[in-house]
Motif scaffolding. Structure first.
Motif, PDB file in Angstrom:
ATOM      1  N   ASP A 126      38.571  51.279  45.925  1.00  0.00           N
ATOM      2  CA  ASP A 126      37.990  52.476  46.542  1.00  0.00           C
ATOM      3  C   ASP A 126      38.879  53.703  46.401  1.00  0.00           C
ATOM      4  O   ASP A 126      38.375  54.818  46.252  1.00  0.00           O
ATOM      5  CB  ASP A 126      37.712  52.219  48.024  1.00  0.00           C
TER       6      ASP A 126
ATOM      7  N   TRP B  39      34.855  46.147  38.554  1.00  0.00           N
ATOM      8  CA  TRP B  39      34.381  47.480  38.184  1.00  0.00           C
ATOM      9  C   TRP B  39      33.684  47.500  36.831  1.00  0.00           C
ATOM     10  O   TRP B  39      32.671  48.179  36.650  1.00  0.00           O
ATOM     11  CB  TRP B  39      35.550  48.468  38.184  1.00  0.00           C
TER      12      TRP B  39
ATOM     13  N   GLU C  32      30.180  46.397  37.246  1.00  0.00           N
ATOM     14  CA  GLU C  32      29.454  47.436  37.977  1.00  0.00           C
ATOM     15  C   GLU C  32      29.139  48.618  37.074  1.00  0.00           C
ATOM     16  O   GLU C  32      28.011  49.115  37.039  1.00  0.00           O
ATOM     17  CB  GLU C  32      30.297  47.917  39.158  1.00  0.00           C
TER      18      GLU C  32
ATOM     19  N   ASP D 168      30.247  47.168  44.177  1.00  0.00           N
ATOM     20  CA  ASP D 168      31.586  47.472  43.676  1.00  0.00           C
ATOM     21  C   ASP D 168      32.595  46.428  44.158  1.00  0.00           C
ATOM     22  O   ASP D 168      32.234  45.447  44.830  1.00  0.00           O
ATOM     23  CB  ASP D 168      32.012  48.885  44.067  1.00  0.00           C
TER      24      ASP D 168
END
Length: 356
Positions: free
Chosen positions: A152, A189, A192, A24
């Motif tokens: 996060d 992101w 990912e 991430d």
């Protein structure tokens, strides 16, 4: 085994590491931040999209580690058993730097473990692994570390004093300029979410050694932009579907089981926990892009203690990660696709027993 900051950094800076990092934004930024501190020539590796290491992947990592004298693991929240397996298989010491809540601490001279948030982080002092590394090295890009925190914490970053400190360090307003680190994090992101592990593996190299501003490099990458747009569209649809399927299991505890293409479970669960701040939300999810299954339990309530549940889940053989922060209490369980339905029902029952 744990070392204090100065001996740990002396060890890393005088080594020739291979860096194994999470896939991430925080993991990528952690890897590039540490590499920028150490210097040129670092090799990077990101594991397949699951926390359960296969024998095949351990063989790959062993081959990659032959030209290095230490394996550095960043932001991966691996179990002590896996960390010791990596050390044994590669015949190299392992240094793990993390910020996830855990009671599974390696007891081995071959594994050096540094995690200031291992016992929980209710004040949000360790919002990203990249922040941990920035403090260790003293050398970092404030905007990039801000992006790791946003990656996060999402919108909760606006309430985090560490995020505010980094933004103010470069003259940005934590509220008004939030979209700058947000967009930087979202570029990682997208790759990912759609399972593009080969793209993610190469990102720390371009960020650490590319010679241009790291966030500019991310934002100007057309491949990352396309992946992000695809992932955002699917995420919107899946949040709506998961919301429509939420069922009340017991008072204040809601759950749903869905599937989709991308690895989107974290953001789905975060969106619903934010929409329903008085609830505990559990989402079971199968990502077809990687054939990975996950179950996330998340709540913004601060009167809920997930620690007993995490311990119980580990005792039952589940691979468990999580965080205990203000307004961000979460448990993530990685499982195989074949076991998703059974695990979903078993964990539903476990939570009812532990919390009610």
């Amino acid at each position: 085994m744990q070392l204090e900051e100065k001996p740990l950094m002396r060890l890393i800076s005088h080594s020739n590491p291979i860096i194994l990092h999470h896939w991430d934004a925080d993991g990528v930024i952690s890897a590039s931040t540490l590499a920028s501190y150490i210097g040129q020539g670092i090799e990077f590796e990101s594991p397949p999209f699951r926390y359960v290491f296969s024998r095949e992947y351990l063989e790959i990592l062993t081959s990659r580690a032959e030209n290095h004298d230490v394996v550095v693991v960043l932001d991966l929240n691996l179990s002590s058993k896996v960390l010791m397996e990596i050390s044994s298989k590669t015949n190299r010491p392992v240094i793990s730097i993390d910020h996830h809540t855990t009671n599974d601490i390696p007891r081995s001279l071959a594994v050096i473990y540094y995690n200031p948030a291992k016992d929980g982080d209710p004040e949000g002092l360790w919002p990203s692994a990249a922040h941990v590394i920035a403090l260790l090295t003293g050398s970092y890009d404030p905007l990039l570390i801000s992006a790791s925190i946003v990656g996060d914490l999402d919108k909760e970053a606006k309430n985090n004093r560490i995020y505010k400190k980094y933004m103010e360090e470069i003259g940005l307003d934590p509220e008004k300029d939030y979209d700058i680190p947000k967009n930087c994090a979202m570029q990682v992101w997208g790759a990912e979410a759609l399972g593009k592990i080969d793209i993610i593996k190469n990102l720390p190299i371009s960020l650490a050694y590319g010679g241009i501003d790291p966030c500019v490099a991310l934002m100007s990458n057309p491949i990352l932009t396309t992946l992000r747009e695809e992932a955002e569209e699917e995420l919107d649809n899946l949040i709506k579907r998961a919301d429509n399927k939420l069922e009340e299991v017991s008072k204040g505890f809601y759950a749903s089981l869905i599937d989709g293409n991308g690895r989107l479970i974290s953001k789905i669960s975060r969106a619903l926990a934010s929409k329903y701040p008085d609830r505990i939300v559990m989402i079971g999810y199968l990502a077809h892009s990687t054939n990975d299954a996950s179950i996330y339990i998340r709540t913004k309530r601060n009167d809920i203690d997930f620690s007993k549940i995490s311990i119980k889940l580990r005792s039952l053989g589940y691979q468990v990660g999580g965080k205990s922060q203000l307004n961000n209490n979460v448990i993530g369980i990685e499982i195989t696709a074949e076991k998703l339905n059974d695990a979903y029902n078993n964990i539903l029952n476990l939570i009812k027993q532990e919390l009610y």
